[in-house]
Design a protein around this motif. Sequence first.
Motif, PDB file in Angstrom:
ATOM      1  N   GLY A  11       0.898  -1.109   0.214  1.00  0.00           N
ATOM      2  CA  GLY A  11       0.170  -0.274  -0.090  1.00  0.00           C
ATOM      3  C   GLY A  11       0.818   1.325  -0.026  1.00  0.00           C
ATOM      4  N   TRP A  12      -0.359   2.468  -0.221  1.00  0.00           N
ATOM      5  CA  TRP A  12       0.670   3.642  -0.140  1.00  0.00           C
ATOM      6  C   TRP A  12      -0.099   4.657   0.404  1.00  0.00           C
ATOM      7  N   PHE A  13       0.335   5.252   1.282  1.00  0.00           N
ATOM      8  CA  PHE A  13      -0.073   6.221   2.091  1.00  0.00           C
ATOM      9  C   PHE A  13       0.829   7.436   2.133  1.00  0.00           C
ATOM     10  N   ARG A  14       0.211   8.516   2.699  1.00  0.00           N
ATOM     11  CA  ARG A  14       0.202   9.835   2.358  1.00  0.00           C
ATOM     12  C   ARG A  14      -0.114  10.721   4.947  1.00  0.00           C
ATOM     13  N   GLN A  15       0.780  11.391   4.192  1.00  0.00           N
ATOM     14  CA  GLN A  15       0.539  12.396   5.647  1.00  0.00           C
ATOM     15  C   GLN A  15       1.080  13.946   5.661  1.00  0.00           C
ATOM     16  N   ALA A  16      -0.080  14.366   5.527  1.00  0.00           N
ATOM     17  CA  ALA A  16      -0.255  16.077   5.695  1.00  0.00           C
ATOM     18  C   ALA A  16      -0.076  16.590   6.134  1.00  0.00           C
ATOM     19  N   PRO A  17       0.774  18.026   6.619  1.00  0.00           N
ATOM     20  CA  PRO A  17       1.200  18.454   7.916  1.00  0.00           C
ATOM     21  C   PRO A  17      -0.180  18.531   8.341  1.00  0.00           C
ATOM     22  N   GLY A  18       0.072  18.510  10.251  1.00  0.00           N
ATOM     23  CA  GLY A  18      -0.999  18.657  10.944  1.00  0.00           C
ATOM     24  C   GLY A  18      -2.109  17.458  10.244  1.00  0.00           C
ATOM     25  N   LYS A  19      -2.199  16.586  10.014  1.00  0.00           N
ATOM     26  CA  LYS A  19      -3.491  15.397   9.363  1.00  0.00           C
ATOM     27  C   LYS A  19      -3.248  14.232   9.645  1.00  0.00           C
ATOM     28  N   GLU A  20      -4.145  13.475   9.338  1.00  0.00           N
ATOM     29  CA  GLU A  20      -3.569  11.553   9.738  1.00  0.00           C
ATOM     30  C   GLU A  20      -3.051  11.255   8.505  1.00  0.00           C
ATOM     31  N   ARG A  21      -2.415  10.540   9.289  1.00  0.00           N
ATOM     32  CA  ARG A  21      -1.777   9.085   7.648  1.00  0.00           C
ATOM     33  C   ARG A  21      -3.136   8.676   7.446  1.00  0.00           C
ATOM     34  N   GLU A  22      -3.359   8.977   5.009  1.00  0.00           N
ATOM     35  CA  GLU A  22      -4.199   8.193   5.057  1.00  0.00           C
ATOM     36  C   GLU A  22      -4.076   7.534   3.775  1.00  0.00           C
ATOM     37  N   PHE A  23      -5.100   6.425   3.449  1.00  0.00           N
ATOM     38  CA  PHE A  23      -4.570   5.196   2.566  1.00  0.00           C
ATOM     39  C   PHE A  23      -4.827   6.207   0.729  1.00  0.00           C
ATOM     40  N   VAL A  24      -3.804   5.985   0.361  1.00  0.00           N
ATOM     41  CA  VAL A  24      -3.794   6.252  -1.144  1.00  0.00           C
ATOM     42  C   VAL A  24      -3.886   4.736  -2.154  1.00  0.00           C
ATOM     43  N   ALA A  25      -3.563   4.108  -2.609  1.00  0.00           N
ATOM     44  CA  ALA A  25      -3.599   3.147  -3.409  1.00  0.00           C
ATOM     45  C   ALA A  25      -3.417   1.857  -2.423  1.00  0.00           C
ATOM     46  N   GLY A  26      -4.019   0.912  -2.596  1.00  0.00           N
ATOM     47  CA  GLY A  26      -3.254  -0.368  -2.679  1.00  0.00           C
ATOM     48  C   GLY A  26      -3.182  -1.596  -3.560  1.00  0.00           C
ATOM     49  N   ILE A  27      -2.593  -2.517  -3.457  1.00  0.00           N
ATOM     50  CA  ILE A  27      -2.430  -3.326  -4.356  1.00  0.00           C
ATOM     51  C   ILE A  27      -2.125  -4.906  -4.112  1.00  0.00           C
ATOM     52  N   ASN A  28      -2.675  -5.608  -4.240  1.00  0.00           N
ATOM     53  CA  ASN A  28      -3.000  -6.899  -3.684  1.00  0.00           C
ATOM     54  C   ASN A  28      -1.377  -7.722  -4.210  1.00  0.00           C
ATOM     55  N   TRP A  29      -1.122  -9.412  -4.252  1.00  0.00           N
ATOM     56  CA  TRP A  29      -0.479  -9.867  -4.214  1.00  0.00           C
ATOM     57  C   TRP A  29       0.513  -9.877  -5.134  1.00  0.00           C
ATOM     58  N   SER A  30      -0.377  -9.962  -6.526  1.00  0.00           N
ATOM     59  CA  SER A  30      -0.233 -10.683  -7.790  1.00  0.00           C
ATOM     60  C   SER A  30      -0.257  -9.342  -8.614  1.00  0.00           C
ATOM     61  N   GLY A  31      -0.972  -8.330  -8.348  1.00  0.00           N
ATOM     62  CA  GLY A  31      -0.454  -7.266  -9.213  1.00  0.00           C
ATOM     63  C   GLY A  31      -1.580  -6.754  -9.993  1.00  0.00           C
ATOM     64  N   GLU A  32      -2.536  -8.098 -10.033  1.00  0.00           N
ATOM     65  CA  GLU A  32      -3.946  -7.878 -10.808  1.00  0.00           C
ATOM     66  C   GLU A  32      -5.086  -7.350  -9.504  1.00  0.00           C
ATOM     67  N   ARG A  33      -5.234  -6.794  -8.468  1.00  0.00           N
ATOM     68  CA  ARG A  33      -6.285  -5.927  -8.028  1.00  0.00           C
ATOM     69  C   ARG A  33      -5.968  -4.565  -7.729  1.00  0.00           C
ATOM     70  N   THR A  34      -6.059  -4.006  -7.999  1.00  0.00           N
ATOM     71  CA  THR A  34      -5.503  -2.272  -7.095  1.00  0.00           C
ATOM     72  C   THR A  34      -6.511  -1.806  -6.451  1.00  0.00           C
ATOM     73  N   TYR A  35      -6.741  -0.861  -5.623  1.00  0.00           N
ATOM     74  CA  TYR A  35      -6.972   0.564  -4.795  1.00  0.00           C
ATOM     75  C   TYR A  35      -7.185   1.404  -5.071  1.00  0.00           C
ATOM     76  N   TYR A  36      -8.294   2.765  -4.593  1.00  0.00           N
ATOM     77  CA  TYR A  36      -7.751   3.626  -4.583  1.00  0.00           C
ATOM     78  C   TYR A  36      -8.476   4.694  -4.281  1.00  0.00           C
ATOM     79  N   THR A  37      -8.137   5.851  -3.202  1.00  0.00           N
ATOM     80  CA  THR A  37      -9.073   6.328  -2.827  1.00  0.00           C
ATOM     81  C   THR A  37      -9.113   7.319  -3.247  1.00  0.00           C
ATOM     82  N   ASP A  38     -10.780   8.343  -3.321  1.00  0.00           N
ATOM     83  CA  ASP A  38     -11.468   8.630  -3.966  1.00  0.00           C
ATOM     84  C   ASP A  38     -11.026   9.908  -5.168  1.00  0.00           C
TER      85      ASP A  38
END
Length: 124
Positions: free
Chosen positions: A35-62
């Motif tokens: 997964g990739w997450f990000r954290q801006a100053p003063g904010k919580e760390r948030e999910f950005v994108a994820g990928i399953n073990w094989s790379g066949e399925r991906t997920y994104y924040t809106d």
Amino acid sequence: QVQLAESGGGLVQAGGSLRLSCVASERTFGSYARGWFRQAPGKEREFVAGINWSGERTYYTDSVKGRFTISRDNAKNTVYLQMNSLRPEDTAVYYCAIRVAPVPTNERNDYNYWGQGTQVTVSS
């Protein structure tokens, strides 16, 4: 000890692109979700994108759908985040993570290993 090393961050103008990379020290982690997450100053760390073990399925924040693409190369123990059409609100420290399971989630507490982060700054 497992290590994750991110690279590719930097300063870019709005509308530009960056490609982040994250290399894992252990080849066995090719079997796990990333997964990739990000954290801006003063904010919580948030999910950005994820990928399953094989790379066949991906997920994104809106907010990044259609602009960011996550991919992986298990032979190189590496996951990538291609970021296009960058916006000032994308400015943050970006972290890669490993979840010891085949499928990612959007919950930071579900991830077992983290990198040190790479700064992405988008100027307007």
